[in-house]
Each structure stands twice: as C-alpha cells, then as structure tokens.
Design a protein around this motif. Structure first.
Motif, mmCIF file in Angstrom:
data_model
loop_
_atom_site.group_PDB
_atom_site.id
_atom_site.type_symbol
_atom_site.label_atom_id
_atom_site.label_comp_id
_atom_site.label_asym_id
_atom_site.label_seq_id
_atom_site.Cartn_x
_atom_site.Cartn_y
_atom_site.Cartn_z
ATOM 1 N N GLY A 561 -14.867 -8.369 -18.606
ATOM 2 C CA GLY A 561 -15.332 -8.187 -19.976
ATOM 3 C C GLY A 561 -14.546 -8.953 -21.011
ATOM 4 O O GLY A 561 -14.772 -8.786 -22.218
ATOM 5 N N ASP A 562 -13.628 -9.822 -20.576
ATOM 6 C CA ASP A 562 -12.790 -10.580 -21.512
ATOM 7 C C ASP A 562 -13.487 -11.918 -21.799
ATOM 8 O O ASP A 562 -13.160 -12.961 -21.214
ATOM 9 C CB ASP A 562 -11.403 -10.799 -20.915
ATOM 10 N N VAL A 563 -14.457 -11.900 -22.697
ATOM 11 C CA VAL A 563 -15.235 -13.097 -22.995
ATOM 12 C C VAL A 563 -14.375 -14.141 -23.705
ATOM 13 O O VAL A 563 -14.537 -15.348 -23.499
ATOM 14 C CB VAL A 563 -16.466 -12.731 -23.852
ATOM 15 N N ARG A 564 -13.419 -13.684 -24.537
ATOM 16 C CA ARG A 564 -12.561 -14.619 -25.276
ATOM 17 C C ARG A 564 -11.745 -15.480 -24.331
ATOM 18 O O ARG A 564 -11.656 -16.703 -24.509
ATOM 19 C CB ARG A 564 -11.633 -13.834 -26.215
ATOM 20 N N ASN A 591 -23.067 -13.277 -16.435
ATOM 21 C CA ASN A 591 -22.221 -12.107 -16.698
ATOM 22 C C ASN A 591 -22.569 -11.439 -18.020
ATOM 23 O O ASN A 591 -22.464 -10.208 -18.147
ATOM 24 C CB ASN A 591 -20.752 -12.523 -16.673
ATOM 25 N N LEU A 592 -22.979 -12.231 -19.019
ATOM 26 C CA LEU A 592 -23.416 -11.628 -20.276
ATOM 27 C C LEU A 592 -24.676 -10.795 -20.069
ATOM 28 O O LEU A 592 -24.843 -9.727 -20.666
ATOM 29 C CB LEU A 592 -23.665 -12.714 -21.318
ATOM 30 N N VAL A 593 -25.567 -11.272 -19.198
ATOM 31 C CA VAL A 593 -26.761 -10.492 -18.873
ATOM 32 C C VAL A 593 -26.378 -9.204 -18.167
ATOM 33 O O VAL A 593 -26.927 -8.124 -18.445
ATOM 34 C CB VAL A 593 -27.730 -11.336 -18.014
ATOM 35 N N GLN A 594 -25.402 -9.284 -17.241
ATOM 36 C CA GLN A 594 -24.948 -8.087 -16.545
ATOM 37 C C GLN A 594 -24.299 -7.090 -17.508
ATOM 38 O O GLN A 594 -24.406 -5.871 -17.310
ATOM 39 C CB GLN A 594 -23.944 -8.468 -15.442
#
Length: 905
Positions: A561-564, A591-594
């Motif tokens: 969950g660490d998109v940054r 992963n954004l879709v998940q």
C-alpha cells in the motif's frame, strides 16, 4: 618528409651501402631504412632475412614493414648511436620490396652521422613480370591448418583422416587431450594439417563440411585464422570479440571495434551478425550479412547457418529465418542438417510445435532423418511443450534407426519430465544414462534438483547435491539459484538466504536471476527493508539491476500500500538508466485496482502517454477488469472498444477478459450483459466462454443456473469438457447437493472423461463440508487407484478438511490424517509457516495436550516452526505470570535441514 630516394641495384646486391645525401649544411639529414612492398621502376627484391648494421649513428632509427594489401607493424627497433649495434628483421618470404634512404633532420645540428651500411643475406631476385602473391605469411605458418570440433571422444585419427581426405591430402592430425585427466581423455576437438601443392584450397574445401554429420554428431570446422593472420589483425579481432563478451551493452564500442579490423573475415562478420541477432536488431544483422557478401565472402550454407539464420532465430523472428532458407535455395544452396536443426529449435523455443513438426517431416523427406541433432531439436520442442508421449515415440524411432542417444538428448528428456513434474520417468532416464556408460554432468544433476525443488522435496534435492559433490562436480550458479528458489517457494526464507550466502562463500558471484529470486521472496513476505538492502548489495557487487528487478520492488511497495515509495522507485529506475516500460506501469495499475482505487488506476494511462510509453493490451484489460469489478459496465465497454482498436487479437479474447472479470467479481448480471453484447457484435460463443460462466455461477453456489448453462451449451452444439464438468461439480458441492455431484462424476466417466486432480480436490472438500470425512477418504483412495499422483494442493486440501472435522469424527479423522501425513513425509514434503499455524489451531481443538495426531502432523511442519512455537510459549508464560519477574530465557534455534547437511559435510 622523404627528401631522397635511392633504389637498390638488382645487379649488385653486395654493394648495399647507402650514404646520406649531399645537402646544405643548414639541413642535416637523418638516415633510416624504409622497406616498402610497392614495385619500383628498376625492379623488385625478395628476401627472407635482412640484416642492418649501424657503425656510428647519433640518432635513433625506426623500421616499418609494409606488406602488400596488409599493414604489419613491428616493434620499433632503436639503434644506439654511440656504439656498434646489430638488429635483424625476420621478413615474410617473397615480399616485393625496395630500400631507400630518407631524411628529415632539424637545422642547427652540425654533427655528421656516420655511414649507414646495409648487408643482405639470402637475397633472391624476382622478375618484375612475375605475379606477386596477394597474401604474405610467415615462413613458420601452415596455410592448411584447420580446427575440427564436436568430435566424439572415442574417435581415432584414421577415421578423421579418411573423412577429410576427400578435401585434399592430410599431412598430420593433432588430437587434443585433457592433461589434467589421469586417463588423458580426448577433449573432443583436433587440429588438422593439409599438405600437397595447395593446402590453403584444401582447407577452404574442408570448411564447407561444417555442420556435416560424423559419428552421429555435427562437426564444427573452421580455418585456424590465428595461425596465419597478421598480428595486428588478430589483435583487433580479439579486441572485438572481447568487447562483445564483456561489454555487450556498448553497441557503439562494439561496432567501432569491428570497423578497426582490416579486412574482416567470415568469423568476424558472423560474430557481429550474431551480436545483432541477440539484441533483436534484425536490420543490423541483415546489413552486416550483405556487407560480408560484398567483401567477397561466399554465401555458403555455413555462412547462412552460423550467422544470418541464427541471428533471426535469436531475435525470435522465425519468419525471417524461413525467408533466409528460401533465399538459400534460390541461390542454389541447399539446406543441411544444421539448417533444419536450427529452424526446428527456433520453432520449439517459441512454442510452435506444429511448425517444428512440419520442418522435421521435411528433413525426413530430404533424407536427413539419420541425424541425432535433428532428432534432439524436435524432441526438445515436444519436451518444452509438455508432450512427453510424442517425445518418447521419437526416441523409440531414433533407436530403431540405429542412432545412439547422446548425453545432451538424455538431459533434454530429463528436463522435459522435470517440467511435467514426472518424478519416476525422470529417474528412469537418469539411471539409463548411467547404465549406458555416460557420466552425468552439472546439467544432468541440475534437471533432478530442478524437479525436486518444484515438487517441494528439498531433502531429495540436497541429497543429489551431495552426490554431485561426491562425483567431483561443483555446484554452479544455476544449481544454487534452483535451491534458493525451492526454499522461497516453501516460504523458508532463512534457508534461502543461507544458500545465497554459501554461494558467495564458494566464490560464485550471484547474477541478476538469483538476486531477483530473493528480492521477490522479500517483497512477497512484505519485508521491503530487507529488499532495499539486498538491492543496495546487488549494486555494490557490480551486478546491474534489470528492469525486472525494479518491477519486483515496485510490486512489493504497491502490495504493502506504499504508493509513494513505488513511484520513488520508478524515479530511481530512470536515474539508473532503465526506462520504464508498459509492464512497469501495468504493475502499478493492477495493484491500484486491487486496492479499489479505480480512478487513480485510470490516471496511470495518462502518465504512460506523458512518459512516451504506449499502453498495451494488458493496460486496458486491467482497467476494464477494474471497472467491471465495481459495476461500471459502461466504462468497461469503453475500455473494451479501445482494446479492440489497439490489438490485432480476435475480439473474443477481449470479451472473454471482460466476462471473466465480471464473474470473478460475482456480478453475473453484468456477465449476461457481456454475452448479449457478444451476440449483437456477431462474436460466436465457444467452450471457454461457457466454462467462464459456469465458474461464475459455481462461485456463487447457484447449481440451477450452472445446470442451465450446461444445457444451453449442449443445445448450441458444444460438448462439455473436463473443465465444464469440474465447474458444475464445484457448484453442486457448494450448494451441498453431493448426490448430484456424484451423479455428475458418473456421467463424466460415461463420456470417457476421467476426473482429474482438481475434480477430486473439489469432491473431497465437498464431502468434508457436509460432515462426511469417511467419504472424502474413499474419494482419496479412488483417486490413487485411478493412477493419479496427489500434488501439494490436494494434500493441503484433504488435511485441512479432515482437521476441521476432527471434533465430529475423531477416529476416522485420526486414521486419515496419519495415512496422509505419512505419505507426505515419505515424499519429503514440507508445508509453509502460515499453513502450519492454521493446522496447529485445529489440532488444539482436538487434543488439549500434544498427542499422536499432533506429533504426526508436526512431522511435516517447516524447520522454523519449533523456534516460533517455543518463542510463543515463553511469551505466553511471561504474560500469565503478571508482574512477577521471570528470568530471561534464551531459545536456541533449531538447525535447519540445509544447515545440518552442511555441517555433516
């Protein structure tokens, strides 16, 4: 600057005394000897030895030998001007030359250099009208020397001499032996010397036999250029070859090194063409090939096979390779065994077994069927495709024709069985290999280690590693990578890292493959700190991270969950010189879709276009599946339209992806809308579409809707396959109708469809779900009686199912668990830590204190389970003690199986 020129006299070779020219006292001349191959008006002088004696000279002299058509620079000879000094030049025989005195002296030097006296030995005068050879070689060089490789180890000189005698008279053969071997075994190659009046022409005729069959093997025949090419040319050629091996990414350096080779030969052109092919540059390979032909190098079958055809195959352009074969036939050059073997191997590597079979049948029709290399290529194609029945039939056909299987063919068969996870047949081939007298190599043992690591039997893999060392075969990089991957698949990261450290201690530097395996393990377990540390170690050791390395790191950050940090890794990737591709952005989008961030996933498409990366089929398919999962069927259809615009794939593939996304999200009404849209667009249904709908209804446990799909399938002329029946059985089991599931199994058998492992797994889980573990065990026994070998998912399913019902039928469960765990122990299986924790909770509901059942199950627990369990007990004990201080207890971690075996060695 050349100021004076005095040619040698042809009639008086003894008076080779050239004095310095009479010039002004302001410009004194420095004499030196200049030898040139240019014909002069007064004649030519041929020599073998030229001796220059300087009696008194204050300045240095330099010599340069300029051969006709080739420049050969000797080391500069500096003559001492203070004393008498002699130097001798070993020149090439029959070199046309002349001697001149030239001067370029600065003014102001009043010293008068002494006379410059030349003495010639073994002089031979040549007639000017005689033809001067275009090539000059050293007197100690043999022009008829060739290299012959890929020879059988048992071959004798007489057989080689008889084979090459049709090219010319064979003067001598030198079979190279292994001096380090006590038995002095032959290395499989030799050097052959042709005699007669024209040995060079005989050597050129012998080169045409490259790729010919000799005792069941394809020969490698090359002219030994190193023995007669000039030193500078050889040096430039070696530099070019070294650059290709050590700096393959430096394209400009490689091309410039090739240009520095004066009159490159076929070997140099073939290296450059192969280099272009490996990079996927088909245009560069073709241009270089045309330059080779323009340089006067004949377009023989050897030139096509070893350069252009292989370049197209390396670039995965099989159509281009076939076009080269057609071009050969137009020029009157017929394909040989090496040509057919290369084409078949190319199609086999690309997975096109039908095309490989077609070319194999063509080779048989052209009487190339008595060739082990062609058989090995087609067998490898079928092994890679998993069709071991056809591979075995080809081996039998080969043996009927009297062809003996080679070590390479045995390795291909073992690798095929390892891919299919067929342990018994793989071991049979291994024993047969040893019975025939062949010695297993690192590749042979690697096939077995690969098999057992894929099966999760690490103890068996370590046993063969031990046997490998006992045979004097050291573990290589691939072997260590297989062991690391095996432990990673089991979730045993401690042992995986231990093998990685042993690899470094053994002096084997891990490559990017090994690093990527460990990085994937750390990212999968969400240990991103250790992953970043390993990435830093990878850079420190000089192993450049690949684009796949960065994609693994990005995927790890996205899963946490660490998109940054994921986007920060993309920036670091760009700074390191790795340009993000479509796969990089697709990982972020997936992963954004998940994570349910569909809007942000849609914005990734704009980011790709800004970065100059074209979104591909996977990009829009991922976004389409995301919209389908949240019920935005209108936006999903817009993505579907875009997919059909940018891809050349049939529309049914796009519709199938959208349909599968709707079924996976449980939105069956949207799935029905997709099928209606397919009918409106004129896209026909097929078995895959019906099976996808069956999976969707089965996931919801709607048996009647699934039954309706089965009936509609039959009405439209489609026959339900094994997947269809398995999905319907799954729907029945989830609905709790085991009677209907049993009837469906009987109907399958009447249709000559035997249940597979997945069918039995679903059936076993269904019986335990309705509290009938005894019938689950009956299904398990029926499965083994049918000849099916249980795999790891089935073992996990039956043990998990039995333990969940242990409180209801304790005696039945106890016997079943003891039977299944004993089989798992016999096969060397070991479960992961997460599954061990789940089973332990079920065991605590059955046995308050560890009993026979607990001890039986714990035998297949991972090595680190005991340390984890002991630490949990200590923590629980401390918590129950309240504020009472307890002494600090240190837990001693049990040694893993890998570490125990290492200690025993």
């Amino acid at each position: 600057m050349r100021l004076s020129f005095t040619p040698l006299s042809l009639l008086e070779p003894e008076s080779l005394i050239v004095s310095r020219s009479q010039t002004s006292s302001l410009k004194l001349l420095q004499p030196f000897c200049w030898i040139d191959s240019v014909l002069v008006a007064t004649g030519s002088l041929g020599f073998k030895t030229f001796e220059c004696s300087v009696l008194s000279l204050r300045d240095s002299c330099k010599f340069r030998l300029n051969l006709k058509q080739r420049i050969y620079r000797r080391n500069f000879y500096t003559l001492n001007p203070q004393r008498e000094h002699f130097t001798q030049l070993q020149a090439y025989p029959y070199v046309c030359c002349s001697v001149a005195n030239t001067s370029d002296f600065t003014s102001g030097n009043s010293a008068s250099p002494g006379p410059f006296r030349h003495k010639s030995t073994e002089l031979s005068l040549l007639n000017v009208s005689e033809e001067v050879p275009s090539l000059s070689v050293r007197s100690d060089v043999h022009l008829g020397k060739i290299f012959v490789g890929n020879l059988p180890h048992y071959v004798k000189k007489e057989a080689v001499q008889e084979f090459f005698s049709k090219c010319g008279p064979v003067q001598d053969i030198f079979l190279v032996r292994n001096n380090s071997d006590p038995q002095k075994k032959k290395r499989g190659y030799c050097f052959l010397f042709f005699g007669g009046p024209d040995p060079h022409s005989a050597a050129m005729r012998a080169v045409e036999l490259d790729g010919a069959e000799f005792y069941g093997k394809l020969l490698r025949v090359k002219v030994d250029y190193r023995s007669w090419q000039p030193h500078e040319k050889e040096k430039a050629s070696n530099t070019f070859k070294k650059l290709i091996e050590e700096q393959p990414k430096e394209v400009r350096k490689v091309v410039n090194a090739f240009k520095r080779i004066d009159k490159a030969v076929e070997r140099d052109y073939a290296l450059l063409i192969h280099y272009y092919g490996k990079r996927g540059d088909k245009r560069g390979a073709r241009v270089t090939f045309e330059k080779m032909r323009a340089a006067g190098i004949d377009s023989s079958v050897h030139a096509y096979n070893n350069s252009l055809i292989r370049a197209y195959i390396m670039a995965q352009n099989l159509q281009g390779a076939v076009s080269c074969v057609e071009e050969m036939e137009i020029e009157g050059i017929f394909p040989n065994a090496a040509t057919f073997s290369a084409i078949i191997s190319g199609y086999g590597s690309s997975g096109n077994v039908e095309a490989a079979e077609k070319w194999f049948q063509r080779s048989v029709s052209e009487n190339w069927n008595h060739n082990v290399a062609i058989y090995s290529s087609i067998i490898h194609a079928y092994c890679k495709a998993g069709n071991m029945e056809r591979a075995e039939a080809l081996v039998a056909d080969m043996e009927e024709q009297g062809l003996e299987a080679t070590l390479g063919l045995y390795n291909i068969l073992m690798d095929g069985y390892a891919r299919c996870h067929i342990e018994a047949q793989c071991l049979n081939v291994f024993h047969k290999l040893k019975d025939t007298g062949l010695s297993p190599t690192a590749v042979t043992y690697g096939c077995l280690i690969n098999l057992y690591t894929k099966l999760g039997k690490m103890m068996k893999a370590l046993e063969f590693c031990k046997e490998m060392k006992a045979q004097g075969i050291t573990l290589n990089r691939n072997t260590y990578s297989m062991l690391v991957d095996g432990y990673v698949q089991l979730g045993d990261f401690a042992n995986a890292f231990s093998v990685f450290e042993d690899m470094s201690e053994a002096g084997i530097e891990p490559d990017w493959v090994t690093y990527n395996i460990l990085l994937k393990a750390f990212c999968k377990s969400r240990q991103m700190t250790r992953a970043i540390q390993l990435l830093g170690r990878m850079k420190t050791r000089g192993c450049s991270p690949t684009i796949q390395t960065y994609i693994t790191i990005i995927d790890g950050f996205m899963k946490t969950g660490d998109v940054r940090m994921a986007y920060k890794t993309v920036s670091e990737m760009k700074l390191a010189g790795c340009r993000p591709n479509a796969t990089t952005y697709n990982v972020i989008m997936h992963n954004l879709v998940q994570l349910g961030q569909i809007d942000r996933a849609a914005s990734v498409i704009d980011e790709m276009e800004l970065a100059g990366v074209q979104p591909n089929f996977r990009s829009y398919t991922t976004l389409m599946q995301g919209f389908a999962s949240i019920g935005e069927i209108g936006l999903a259809f817009k993505c579907l339209k875009r997919v059909n615009e940018i891809t050349q794939k049939p529309p049914i593939i796009s519709y199938a992806s959208l349909l599968k996304a709707c079924c996976k999200a449980g939105r069956m009404q949207n799935a029905i809308a997709v099928t209606e849209e397919m009918a409106f667009a004129g896209v026909p249904m097929n078995n895959y579409i019906f099976n996808t709908l069956l999976d969707g209804w089965a996931q919801r446990g709607d048996m009647w809707e699934a039954y309706g799909i089965m009936q509609k399938m039959r009405q439209e002329g489609f026959t339900p396959d094994i997947h269809s029946y398995t999905s319907f059985v799954n729907a029945c089991c989830k609905a709790g109708d085991m009677q209907k599931a049993t009837e469906t199994i009987e109907e399958m058998k009447q249709q000559d469809l035997q249940p597979n492992l997945q069918t039995y797994t679903i059936l076993i889980h269904g019986w335990t779900s309705v509290s009938h573990p005894e019938k689950a065990l009956i299904c398990y026994d029926e499965m083994k009686a049918a000849g099916l070998i249980p795999d790891k998912p089935l073992y996990y399913c039956i043990v998990t199912s039995l333990l969940s019902k242990a409180a209801i039928a304790r005696e039945t469960v106890r016997n079943g668990v003891l039977q299944v765990t004993s089989e798992m122990v016999d096969q060397g299986m070991c479960i992961d830590l997460a599954t061990a924790k789940q089973w332990q909770r079920s065991l605590m509901n059955v046995e308050r204190r560890p009993g026979e059942l607990t001890r039986a199950v714990e035998r297949i627990f991972p090595p680190e389970w005991k340390a984890t369990a002991e630490g949990a007990r200590v923590k629980e004990k401390r918590g129950s003690a309240g504020n009472i201080p307890t002494p600090t207890t240190t837990t001693k971690r049990n040694k893993s199986r890998y570490q125990i075996m290492k200690r025993e060695e």
